[in-house]
Design an enzyme around this catalytic site. Structure first.
Site, PDB file in Angstrom:
ATOM      1  N   ASN A 102      21.903 -41.222 -50.460  1.00 13.24           N
ATOM      2  CA  ASN A 102      20.705 -41.072 -51.305  1.00 13.24           C
ATOM      3  C   ASN A 102      20.494 -42.252 -52.255  1.00 13.24           C
ATOM      4  OD1 ASN A 102      19.359 -38.856 -50.394  1.00 13.24           O
ATOM      5  ND2 ASN A 102      20.284 -37.398 -51.825  1.00 13.24           N
ATOM      6  N   LEU A 339      27.414 -31.851 -48.971  1.00 11.70           N
ATOM      7  CA  LEU A 339      26.482 -32.790 -48.330  1.00 11.70           C
ATOM      8  C   LEU A 339      26.710 -34.244 -48.758  1.00 11.70           C
ATOM      9  CD1 LEU A 339      23.202 -30.652 -48.453  1.00 11.70           C
ATOM     10  CD2 LEU A 339      24.655 -31.115 -46.474  1.00 11.70           C
ATOM     11  N   HIS A 340      27.646 -34.480 -49.654  1.00 11.58           N
ATOM     12  CA  HIS A 340      28.090 -35.843 -49.991  1.00 11.58           C
ATOM     13  C   HIS A 340      26.940 -36.776 -50.379  1.00 11.58           C
ATOM     14  CE1 HIS A 340      30.827 -33.938 -47.018  1.00 11.58           C
ATOM     15  NE2 HIS A 340      31.729 -34.275 -47.910  1.00 11.58           N
ATOM     16  N   CYS A 341      25.915 -36.245 -51.049  1.00 17.06           N
ATOM     17  CA  CYS A 341      24.742 -37.059 -51.480  1.00 17.06           C
ATOM     18  C   CYS A 341      24.091 -37.774 -50.304  1.00 17.06           C
ATOM     19  CB  CYS A 341      25.119 -38.092 -52.541  1.00 17.06           C
ATOM     20  SG  CYS A 341      25.793 -37.405 -54.030  1.00 17.06           S
ATOM     21  N   ALA A 342      24.206 -37.224 -49.113  1.00 15.51           N
ATOM     22  CA  ALA A 342      23.641 -37.905 -47.944  1.00 15.51           C
ATOM     23  C   ALA A 342      23.061 -36.874 -46.970  1.00 15.51           C
ATOM     24  CB  ALA A 342      24.718 -38.752 -47.256  1.00 15.51           C
TER      25      ALA A 342
END
Ligand SMILES: Cc1ncc(COP(=O)(O)O)c(C=O)c1O
Length: 396
Positions: A102, A339-342
């Protein structure tokens, strides 16, 4: 006896830091505590030396001939915003991939509202990228190609050399997000043909949080993201145009950079190719052990060499957050779930919106830790299958 802590969340931020990092930061605070470049007294000069030494070390690590082309920022997100806002104008077209973090996607979606056209090229299900697809996405107004060096979710390493050749053949600016690879995979900006390289100091570079930067190729000019005091050209009310001052407004994180200098020196002594070999050994061992865990599914490339030091997985019959909780509370294994900022990367892998568990290794992890974590996953898989788990943990 308490379990030994196993830290497999190095892709979020690395821990522990090398010996000497904390000491270098304390030394800066005690002996070089002036504001760098702002005065001629000895504490200001000492602080300026701390910053210059860190810049020289980072330039050496990436083989950047001119250290002034390394601009320090607070983190990779800041560096990526500087690059994206610095290059793109309304009417420009930008091409990126579907496994970006992101920190690339959000600035691009923001710029899209200001009239920049954004094309996202779909990666394959394992995160790998077909460069021909990227070529087909290019248009006459494409100005920038931006790609991560490696996915922070699947660990997939993208074909940077091929993308660079494509960008060069079409006269595009090529920006690489090296957040997951700087310090873990050898990077040579000259050989790789990168115009802009964003890095963060606190992941594989093993430095403190609050550090990062952007390499800017000689001859490439960016619009400033911030303007303000630099300690240089103070007679003018307009921003200096020379690097690094053009993009280093406000006092830099001198204490953090003292730590970053120590961690980069540590890595230069080891050699990044040796860090890479160590993480590959850990990855190969984990991928092999994971095959024996019932219901465990690895996402991303099958082969270790197609990955950086990160691997994502899911376990049938339970959620990723449960697995991470059980790993932490029952086995003292620290991993990141979700979601690991992705989100785009998870859509690509088919793991949106439930997410995955991610293990991410560093130089300081051992094969014994990988074996312990694999045994822990085996136990958790059995608990899930039988529905019997230690009562302290709660329900699955
Ligand atoms: C691929 C990628 N890009 C960008 C970032 C942002 O890094 P930072 O939080 O240091 O700004 C991360 C952090 O997880 C990342 O993995």
């Amino acid at each position: 006896m308490p379990l030994a802590m196993i830290y497999f969340d190095n892709a979020a931020t690395s821990w522990p830091k090398p010996p000497g990092v904390a000491a270098a930061m304390v030394d800066q605070l005690e002996n070089a505590g002036g504001n760098p470049g702002r005065a001629g007294h000895h504490l200001s000069l000492a602080a300026a030396n701390v910053v210059a030494d860190a810049r020289d070390a980072v330039a050496r690590l990436f083989n950047a001939a001119d250290p002034s082309r390394i601009v320090f920022t607070h983190n990779a997100t800041h560096a990526l915003n500087l690059a994206l806002h610095g290059v793109l104008r309304p009417g420009d077209h930008v091409v990126t991939t579907s496994i970006e973090h992101n920190s690339v996607m959000r600035p691009l979606r923001h710029l899209e509202r200001a009239g920049v056209e954004v094309a996202v090229v779909a990666c394959r299900r394992d995160g790998t990228l077909d460069v021909d697809r990227v070529a087909r996405a290019l248009r006459s107004n494409t100005r920038l190609l931006v790609a991560t060096h490696a996915s922070n979710v699947s660990g997939t390493v993208l074909p940077i050399a091929e993308l660079s050749a494509l960008a060069r053949s079409r006269g595009l600016v090529f920006l690489v997000d090296a957040s997951q690879t700087a310090g873990a995979i050898p990077i040579d900006v000259a050989v790789m043909g990168v115009d802009l390289l964003a890095f963060t100091g606190h992941k594989a570079l093993l430095g403190p949080t609050g550090t990062g930067g952007l390499y800017i190729r000689d001859g490439l000019e960016l619009k400033a993201l911030l303007r303000g005091g630099t300690g240089s050209e103070s007679q003018y009310e307009v921003q200096p145009l020379f690097l690094p001052d053009a993009h280093e407004s406000g006092t830099v994180n001198v204490t953090g950079l003292a730590g970053l200098h120590a961690s980069v020196r540590f890595l230069l002594d080891i050699g990044i190719e040796n860090v890479r070999a160590h993480e590959q050994m850990l990855m190969t061992r984990f991928l092999s052990a994971a095959q024996n865990v019932p219901g465990l599914r690895i996402h991303g490339p099958v082969e270790a060499r197609a990955r950086c030091g990160s691997v994502s997985f899911t376990l049938n019959g339970t959620t990723s957050s449960n697995v991470a909780l059980l790993l932490d509370e029952s086995f003292s294994v620290m991993a990141r779930a979700g979601l690991h900022c992705a989100p785009a990367a998870h859509r690509t892998l088919g793991t949106f919106p439930t997410g995955t568990v991610r293990f991410s290794f560093s130089w300081f992890n051992t094969d014994a830790e990988v074996d312990t974590a694999a045994r822990a996953l085996h136990d958790i898989a059995q608990w899930v299958e039988t529905g019997v788990i230690p009562s302290a943990i709660g329900t699955l």
